[in-house]
Design an enzyme around this catalytic site. Structure first.
Site, PDB file in Angstrom:
ATOM      1  N   HIS A 156     116.797 146.141  68.339  1.00 54.29           N
ATOM      2  CA  HIS A 156     117.058 147.516  67.893  1.00 54.29           C
ATOM      3  C   HIS A 156     115.842 148.024  67.146  1.00 54.29           C
ATOM      4  CE1 HIS A 156     118.964 150.957  65.939  1.00 54.29           C
ATOM      5  NE2 HIS A 156     119.889 150.853  66.862  1.00 54.29           N
ATOM      6  N   ASP A 160     126.067 147.211  71.509  1.00 55.93           N
ATOM      7  CA  ASP A 160     126.402 147.291  72.933  1.00 55.93           C
ATOM      8  C   ASP A 160     126.747 145.930  73.533  1.00 55.93           C
ATOM      9  OD1 ASP A 160     126.173 150.063  73.309  1.00 55.93           O
ATOM     10  OD2 ASP A 160     123.993 149.906  73.252  1.00 55.93           O
TER      11      ASP A 160
HETATM   12  N1  CMC Z   1     115.136 141.318  75.132  1.00 56.53           N
HETATM   13  C1  CMC Z   1     113.955 140.680  75.149  1.00 56.53           C
HETATM   14  N2  CMC Z   1     112.924 141.026  74.367  1.00 56.53           N
HETATM   15  C2  CMC Z   1     113.107 142.061  73.556  1.00 56.53           C
HETATM   16  C3  CMC Z   1     114.291 142.771  73.491  1.00 56.53           C
HETATM   17  C4  CMC Z   1     115.336 142.345  74.323  1.00 56.53           C
HETATM   18  N3  CMC Z   1     116.512 142.986  74.321  1.00 56.53           N
HETATM   19  N4  CMC Z   1     114.181 143.761  72.582  1.00 56.53           N
HETATM   20  C5  CMC Z   1     112.946 143.686  72.091  1.00 56.53           C
HETATM   21  N5  CMC Z   1     112.298 142.669  72.690  1.00 56.53           N
HETATM   22  C6  CMC Z   1     110.919 142.265  72.430  1.00 56.53           C
HETATM   23  C7  CMC Z   1     109.965 143.053  73.319  1.00 56.53           C
HETATM   24  O1  CMC Z   1     109.726 142.422  74.539  1.00 56.53           O
HETATM   25  C8  CMC Z   1     108.744 143.085  72.465  1.00 56.53           C
HETATM   26  O2  CMC Z   1     108.107 141.837  72.529  1.00 56.53           O
HETATM   27  P1  CMC Z   1     106.512 141.742  72.644  1.00 56.53           P
HETATM   28  O3  CMC Z   1     106.022 142.356  71.361  1.00 56.53           O
HETATM   29  O4  CMC Z   1     106.264 140.281  72.781  1.00 56.53           O
HETATM   30  O5  CMC Z   1     106.140 142.551  73.839  1.00 56.53           O
HETATM   31  C9  CMC Z   1     109.289 143.223  71.046  1.00 56.53           C
HETATM   32  O6  CMC Z   1     110.593 142.655  71.097  1.00 56.53           O
HETATM   33  C10 CMC Z   1     109.386 144.660  70.549  1.00 56.53           C
HETATM   34  O7  CMC Z   1     110.031 145.432  71.551  1.00 56.53           O
HETATM   35  P2  CMC Z   1     109.872 147.004  71.683  1.00 56.53           P
HETATM   36  O8  CMC Z   1     110.402 147.455  72.992  1.00 56.53           O
HETATM   37  O9  CMC Z   1     108.474 147.418  71.337  1.00 56.53           O
HETATM   38  O10 CMC Z   1     110.822 147.484  70.509  1.00 56.53           O
HETATM   39  P3  CMC Z   1     111.449 148.905  70.381  1.00 56.53           P
HETATM   40  O11 CMC Z   1     111.746 149.110  68.952  1.00 56.53           O
HETATM   41  O12 CMC Z   1     110.617 149.916  71.053  1.00 56.53           O
HETATM   42  O13 CMC Z   1     112.791 148.745  71.245  1.00 56.53           O
HETATM   43  C11 CMC Z   1     114.945 148.514  72.011  1.00 56.53           C
HETATM   44  C12 CMC Z   1     114.069 148.738  70.786  1.00 56.53           C
HETATM   45  C13 CMC Z   1     116.396 148.742  71.630  1.00 56.53           C
HETATM   46  C14 CMC Z   1     114.553 149.519  73.095  1.00 56.53           C
HETATM   47  C15 CMC Z   1     114.738 147.098  72.535  1.00 56.53           C
HETATM   48  O14 CMC Z   1     115.142 146.163  71.564  1.00 56.53           O
HETATM   49  C16 CMC Z   1     115.467 146.843  73.841  1.00 56.53           C
HETATM   50  O15 CMC Z   1     114.916 147.136  74.915  1.00 56.53           O
HETATM   51  N6  CMC Z   1     116.707 146.302  73.774  1.00 56.53           N
HETATM   52  C17 CMC Z   1     117.534 146.168  74.952  1.00 56.53           C
HETATM   53  C18 CMC Z   1     118.251 147.469  75.262  1.00 56.53           C
HETATM   54  C19 CMC Z   1     119.388 147.717  74.319  1.00 56.53           C
HETATM   55  O16 CMC Z   1     120.152 146.830  73.996  1.00 56.53           O
HETATM   56  N7  CMC Z   1     119.530 148.968  73.901  1.00 56.53           N
HETATM   57  C20 CMC Z   1     120.611 149.395  72.990  1.00 56.53           C
HETATM   58  C21 CMC Z   1     120.060 149.750  71.659  1.00 56.53           C
HETATM   59  S1  CMC Z   1     121.258 149.880  70.355  1.00 56.53           S
HETATM   60  C22 CMC Z   1     122.520 150.882  70.805  1.00 56.53           C
HETATM   61  C23 CMC Z   1     122.121 152.170  71.362  1.00 56.53           C
HETATM   62  O17 CMC Z   1     121.320 152.895  70.800  1.00 56.53           O
HETATM   63  O18 CMC Z   1     122.634 152.499  72.415  1.00 56.53           O
END
Ligand code: CMC
Length: 384
Positions: free
Chosen positions: A266, A319
């Site tokens: 998140h 989620d």
């Molecule tokens: N699975 C694997 N790796 C992850 C995940 C995940 N779910 N989430 C973050 N990471 C890793 C990502 O690969 C990255 O690693 P590296 O720095 O080695 O490349 C690091 O963590 C940072 O990720 P980011 O995408 O730069 O972080 P962000 O703050 O932009 O993304 C997020 C937040 C929610 C988009 C992301 O955690 C994600 O894609 N999660 C899966 C989708 C999800 O569950 N979304 C629902 C969010 S909460 C409820 C809602 O709002 O609906």
């Protein structure tokens, strides 16, 4: 404009001043209108919390009753909407059908009210949307799947009617209780992408319907609301590929392939537990016996959570449990994100109200990394 002010994804950027909610990660609390969201979800019901989110204070008993009556009176959607759903290609995604339905609904609004962004007018439009989104979400899905429409039963409570339309029969008390608590957990969450989208659209003085259509489009994405559907699909894939004994290896393979595991991570909580996920995970074993594969899925759920923490230090967001809980409640998967939107309607209505009450247009800048100093040739290139 310097690179010091650039934050990719607007990470950490303050977008607005709000009195609606805050994710206070220091104390791991979601503050909604001054209350702890989890305490609200433990003690109240969805319509009470929706009133709080929209009006800024909890209702008295009489106000709560009147609010529910207003929602019930307006729960039915125009007949033309049912006809629209029948015309949609069967390949339409449920969330797109809901988005189209909300957009279509705008045409039925009194034109004076539609273009009036006063607090009073927005409240009227917002309550109508809150009342009607459940019928839009469920009956568009029903039409796409050749299932008979179930029109709202206005003698039922808001959440009972929602479940009645989903199932075609009144829900049992345990299902209704769980469904209501999940709905409260989704109701409002500070400044996620869809709420931001709604406020950005509202800030042009576009109307409530337009802002809501934008919020649906945003929420559909799998990095946002669409994660609840992706999360259960992931658990079901593991079940199909060998069940609990295969779960750890399956997750490891995905991580080695650098896949994202939906329902984890998140932007704001980062390495902390989402309080909603912590609260709702307790319901998973309680509802597990409602589906034949419930125990196995609960076991897979636990393994995925452990492996994700061990390997990536990532916790589930809300989620992840909700995907499994909706499955245990027998809800068709394509409806998970539309139901999320139905819950979040109260929050988004509150944000559009707040935006229009004290508006300033959102208009950020960019760092330009494209070409410059190019010049066109002296004459036209194409025949015209
Ligand atoms: N699975 C694997 N790796 C992850 C995940 C995940 N779910 N989430 C973050 N990471 C890793 C990502 O690969 C990255 O690693 P590296 O720095 O080695 O490349 C690091 O963590 C940072 O990720 P980011 O995408 O730069 O972080 P962000 O703050 O932009 O993304 C997020 C937040 C929610 C988009 C992301 O955690 C994600 O894609 N999660 C899966 C989708 C999800 O569950 N979304 C629902 C969010 S909460 C409820 C809602 O709002 O609906």
């Amino acid at each position: 404009m310097t690179s010091e002010t650039f934050s990719p994804g607007l990470d950490g950027v303050i977008a607005t001043d709000t009195k609606i909610s805050l994710l206070d990660t220091d104390v791991e609390m979601i503050i909604v209108r001054g209350y702890d969201l989890i305490e609200l979800a433990q003690n109240l019901n969805y319509t009470d919390v929706a009133y709080l989110v929209i009006y800024g204070r909890l209702p008295t008993e009489a106000q709560g009753r009147e609010f529910c009556e207003t929602l019930a009176e307006q729960a039915e959607i125009p007949d033309e909407l049912y006809r629209l759903f029948e015309l949609m290609p069967k390949s339409t995604v449920a969330m797109d059908a809901l988005r189209t339905g909300i957009s279509f609904l705008a045409g039925f609004e009194d034109p004076d009210l539609l273009n009036d962004n006063s607090h009073e007018a927005n409240l009227k439009k917002g309550l109508k949307l809150l009342a009607q989104v459940p019928a839009l979400a469920v009956n568009s899905y029903r039409a796409l799947n050749d299932m008979p429409f179930v029109r709202p039963d206005q003698s039922l409570g808001y959440m009972e009617n929602f479940m009645y339309m989903l199932r075609g029969e009144k829900p049992d008390a345990v299902s209704l209780d769980a469904f209501d608590r999940i709905h409260m957990c989704y109701i409002e969450h500070e400044m996620p992408n869809s709420t931001f989208a709604a406020r950005v659209i509202a800030s042009t003085l576009a109307d409530m319907y337009g802002a809501m259509v934008g919020a649906v489009a945003s929420l559909k994405g799998r990095l946002h609301g669409g994660a609840n559907e992706a999360a259960i699909e992931f658990l079901l894939d593991i079940l199909k590929e060998g069940g609990p004994p295969r779960a750890e290896a399956y997750v490891m393979e995905k991580l080695e392939a650098r896949a994202r595991i939906m329902g984890f991570g998140h932007r704001v909580y980062m390495k902390k537990y989402d309080p909603r996920a912590k609260f709702l995970m307790e319901y998973i074993p309680r509802l597990a016996d409602r589906v034949p594969d419930g125990e196995e899925l609960a076991s897979i759920y636990n393994t995925v959570e452990q492996v994700m923490f061990r390997e990536k230090a990532l916790y589930p967001n809300t989620d992840f449990p909700i995907g499994l809980l909706y499955y245990e409640l027998g809800i068709p998967i394509p409806l998970y994100t539309p139901i999320f939107l139905a819950s979040r309607t109260a929050g988004n209505v509150a944000h559009v109200l707040e935006q229009h009450d004290d508006n300033r247009l959102f208009r950020p800048r960019v760092i330009y990394s494209g070409a410059r100093d190019l010049h066109p040739p002296d004459k036209a290139i194409s025949p015209g």
